[in-house]
Design a protein around this motif. Structure first.
Motif, mmCIF file in Angstrom:
data_model
loop_
_atom_site.group_PDB
_atom_site.id
_atom_site.type_symbol
_atom_site.label_atom_id
_atom_site.label_comp_id
_atom_site.label_asym_id
_atom_site.label_seq_id
_atom_site.Cartn_x
_atom_site.Cartn_y
_atom_site.Cartn_z
ATOM 1 N N GLY A 322 12.291 -34.072 -14.843
ATOM 2 C CA GLY A 322 11.146 -33.184 -14.972
ATOM 3 C C GLY A 322 11.038 -32.461 -16.294
ATOM 4 N N TYR A 323 12.132 -32.221 -16.989
ATOM 5 C CA TYR A 323 12.091 -31.450 -18.237
ATOM 6 C C TYR A 323 11.200 -32.159 -19.259
ATOM 7 C CZ TYR A 323 16.078 -28.359 -17.057
ATOM 8 O OH TYR A 323 16.899 -27.427 -16.490
ATOM 9 N N GLY A 324 10.467 -31.379 -20.045
ATOM 10 C CA GLY A 324 9.627 -31.950 -21.079
ATOM 11 C C GLY A 324 8.684 -30.915 -21.643
ATOM 12 N N GLU A 325 7.740 -31.353 -22.468
ATOM 13 C CA GLU A 325 6.861 -30.408 -23.154
ATOM 14 C C GLU A 325 5.973 -29.625 -22.188
ATOM 15 O OE1 GLU A 325 4.144 -32.253 -25.799
ATOM 16 O OE2 GLU A 325 3.333 -33.664 -24.326
ATOM 17 N N ASN A 326 5.760 -30.162 -20.986
ATOM 18 C CA ASN A 326 4.945 -29.474 -19.989
ATOM 19 C C ASN A 326 5.767 -28.776 -18.912
ATOM 20 O OD1 ASN A 326 2.614 -30.478 -21.254
ATOM 21 N ND2 ASN A 326 2.666 -32.346 -20.023
ATOM 22 N N CYS A 327 7.074 -28.913 -18.998
ATOM 23 C CA CYS A 327 7.934 -28.371 -17.940
ATOM 24 C C CYS A 327 9.205 -27.806 -18.568
ATOM 25 C CB CYS A 327 8.259 -29.457 -16.924
ATOM 26 S SG CYS A 327 9.063 -28.833 -15.428
ATOM 27 N N ALA A 356 8.373 -19.528 -18.653
ATOM 28 C CA ALA A 356 7.349 -19.995 -19.590
ATOM 29 C C ALA A 356 6.089 -19.141 -19.533
ATOM 30 C CB ALA A 356 7.007 -21.455 -19.301
ATOM 31 N N LEU A 357 5.716 -18.676 -18.329
ATOM 32 C CA LEU A 357 4.460 -17.938 -18.186
ATOM 33 C C LEU A 357 4.554 -16.522 -18.748
ATOM 34 C CD1 LEU A 357 3.308 -19.131 -14.653
ATOM 35 C CD2 LEU A 357 2.994 -20.205 -16.893
ATOM 36 N N SER A 358 5.719 -15.909 -18.654
ATOM 37 C CA SER A 358 5.892 -14.573 -19.221
ATOM 38 C C SER A 358 6.148 -14.629 -20.724
ATOM 39 C CB SER A 358 7.048 -13.851 -18.520
ATOM 40 O OG SER A 358 6.789 -13.731 -17.132
ATOM 41 N N ALA A 359 6.189 -15.843 -21.270
ATOM 42 C CA ALA A 359 6.339 -16.030 -22.710
ATOM 43 C C ALA A 359 5.002 -16.284 -23.395
ATOM 44 C CB ALA A 359 7.296 -17.192 -22.979
ATOM 45 N N PHE A 360 3.888 -16.126 -22.678
ATOM 46 C CA PHE A 360 2.566 -16.411 -23.241
ATOM 47 C C PHE A 360 2.305 -15.732 -24.581
ATOM 48 C CE2 PHE A 360 0.391 -18.840 -19.916
ATOM 49 C CZ PHE A 360 -0.593 -19.474 -20.663
ATOM 50 N N MET A 368 0.726 -22.526 -22.022
ATOM 51 C CA MET A 368 -0.454 -23.058 -21.340
ATOM 52 C C MET A 368 -0.206 -24.474 -20.826
ATOM 53 S SD MET A 368 -3.443 -22.529 -20.155
ATOM 54 C CE MET A 368 -4.070 -21.047 -20.938
ATOM 55 N N LYS A 369 0.512 -25.269 -21.591
ATOM 56 C CA LYS A 369 0.857 -26.615 -21.110
ATOM 57 C C LYS A 369 1.693 -26.533 -19.836
ATOM 58 C CE LYS A 369 0.732 -29.199 -25.487
ATOM 59 N NZ LYS A 369 1.544 -29.980 -26.457
ATOM 60 N N ALA A 370 2.650 -25.609 -19.847
ATOM 61 C CA ALA A 370 3.493 -25.446 -18.657
ATOM 62 C C ALA A 370 2.669 -24.955 -17.477
ATOM 63 C CB ALA A 370 4.623 -24.468 -18.959
ATOM 64 N N LEU A 371 1.770 -24.003 -17.714
ATOM 65 C CA LEU A 371 0.947 -23.461 -16.646
ATOM 66 C C LEU A 371 0.102 -24.560 -16.000
ATOM 67 C CD1 LEU A 371 -0.402 -21.291 -14.961
ATOM 68 C CD2 LEU A 371 -1.810 -20.673 -16.943
ATOM 69 N N LYS A 372 -0.519 -25.388 -16.797
ATOM 70 C CA LYS A 372 -1.362 -26.460 -16.245
ATOM 71 C C LYS A 372 -0.527 -27.452 -15.440
ATOM 72 C CE LYS A 372 -5.045 -26.120 -19.681
ATOM 73 N NZ LYS A 372 -5.757 -26.753 -20.817
ATOM 74 N N HIS A 373 0.668 -27.746 -15.917
ATOM 75 C CA HIS A 373 1.545 -28.652 -15.179
ATOM 76 C C HIS A 373 1.974 -28.038 -13.855
ATOM 77 C CE1 HIS A 373 4.608 -31.619 -14.334
ATOM 78 N NE2 HIS A 373 5.565 -30.702 -14.364
#
Length: 454
Positions: A322-327, A356-360, A368-373
């Protein structure tokens, strides 16, 4: 023989009842999970996530005190009476955001906040500091551990980071808001920060009337506790000296770093930066933009800490699923076998959405990529009645069904700071904070000779 058959039948009946109740809870959770929308604009998606996460601190708030419950699940050994001091501070910030965005009315929010401070004024405190946990109905201390049954200065600092923001926000001349501000002031001036130095040049995390200083935890940097030193220096009645900051917080084997990881230089802290909450909890109100002292530029510190965490997850040296640019995003959270503080040097494959979300504010494109994923791709597994559940580990096929106050609150607050800077503006408008930062030798945005201008 008959008795044995009866006992067997009763046992089977109870087992079926438990299975039925468990299934009912799963159905109830699924029923409460909001339907996910598609093709949302970035702004609309942020609205949805902030608003749904806010409900943890509103719909799930303790009905008597209004404080934030520690977590949504009771299988950790305590019930829904357990409220958390620090998580409540984060929740207060979520209430401010909800008020500003019109999800609740200002009058309703102000009355909610007044109820909370009326409760806190009667709750157990220790030289002005509140315990980590308390009973949300009575205000009595619930021990965090056997000897941790008194004041917790770090949790108290998170609470007052939120309360001072609320004091600045609810600034109208009416009976409810006037009363709220006055009572916040009484509690704020009553915290005996200097007591918690234990007559040394450092702040101690705990003190107990039953166990004294037995916890023996002097707080030295760099970690999530910078806000405690800022507040202690800013206090009007029981402040600490600048020496406590420079000789206590800033003098440790883990304070200065200066090494480069994945191409990013880290001024302070552990190698690879540690869990991401280090760059988030103190900075929900304390604005890192332009914040500097003789040790670091805190915007560079926090941004590079985040970029290192992100780069590590892309590198994925342990090949977790699962790890990657979106996760990406390693911090403290629940995991498949308990609770842990994850970082690049302590990685077991668990991703925590709050990281990731608290790092906005620091990495908006990557966040944002993580949020959409998380929302579009994993939402059927981690999106629920209070936003994103705490964590997941795809390698272990484990997806939490629970929510934790200290992980939900920063999502609302830091997304808002990215969008409008609201909480940063409120906290930095406190004249005491300006004075405290000046005392400690900080420079910062909007600095004046003596304090920040409101």
């Amino acid at each position: 023989m008959i008795n044995k058959k009866i006992k067997l039948l009763v046992t089977i009946a109870l087992l079926l009842l438990n299975i039925s109740c468990g299934a009912q809870k799963v159905k109830q959770h699924a029923a409460n999970a909001p339907a996910r929308q598609t093709n949302l604009s970035d702004s609309a998606l942020l609205d949805v996530v902030q608003k749904q996460t806010f409900k943890y601190f509103w719909d799930f708030a303790h009905p008597v005190s209004g404080m934030a419950r520690e977590r949504s699940n009771e299988d950790a050994g305590y019930g829904h009476e357990t409220v958390t001091t620090g998580g409540t501070g984060f929740g207060i910030m979520a209430v401010i955001v909800a008020t500003e965005r019109g999800w609740i009315t200002r009058d309703t929010a102000a009355k909610f906040m007044r109820k909370m401070v009326n409760f806190l004024l009667k709750a157990n405190s220790y030289h002005g500091a509140f315990p980590h946990w308390m009973d949300g109905a009575t205000g009595k201390t619930i021990p965090f551990s056997r000897k941790d049954d008194g004041g917790d200065l770090v949790e108290t600092s998170y609470l007052f980071q939120g309360l001072l923001c609320a004091r600045q926000y609810f600034n109208r001349d009416n009976p409810v808001e006037n009363e709220f501000r006055a009572k916040v002031g009484w509690m704020w001036t009553g915290i005996e920060w200097s007591w918690y130095t234990h007559e040394q040049d450092v702040l101690f995390w705990h003190w107990s009337p039953n166990n004294g200083w037995a916890m023996n935890f002097p707080v030295r940097g760099f970690n999530e506790c910078l806000i405690m030193y800022v507040l202690a220096a800013s206090a009007e009645e029981y402040p600490v000296t600048a020496a406590v900051y420079h000789r206590g917080w800033a003098q440790s084997n883990f304070f200065k770093n200066g090494k480069t990881f994945y191409g990013y230089t880290l001024p302070l802290g552990f190698d690879y930066g540690g869990p991401l909450f280090f760059s988030q909890y103190s900075f929900l109100g304390l604005n890192p933009n332009g914040l500097k002292d003789e040790y670091a530029d805190y915007w560079v510190q926090n941004k590079n800490h985040t970029l290192i965490n992100h780069a590590y997850c892309l590198d994925n040296p342990k090949a977790f699923k699962g790890y990657g640019e979106n996760c990406w995003g390693l911090t403290a959270s629940d995991t498949y076998n308990g609770y842990n503080a994850f970082s690049p040097t302590n990685d077991e494959g668990t991703i925590t959405p709050t990281a990731a979300l608290s790092a906005f504010p620091y990495t908006p494109e990557y966040s944002m990529k993580a949020l959409k994923h998380f929302y579009y791709d994993l939402g059927d597994k981690i999106w629920g009645e209070y936003g994103f559940t705490d964590a997941f580990n795809e390698t272990k096929n484990w997806y939490s069904k629970n929510y934790l106050a200290i992980d939900e609150g920063p999502i609302v607050a830091m997304i808002e700071n990215y969008r409008s800077g609201l909480l940063w503006k409120l906290f930095m408008s406190c004249p005491e904070i300006g004075n405290g930062l000046n005392k400690l030798g900080f420079s910062y945005a909007g600095q004046t000779k003596n304090a920040l201008v409101k």
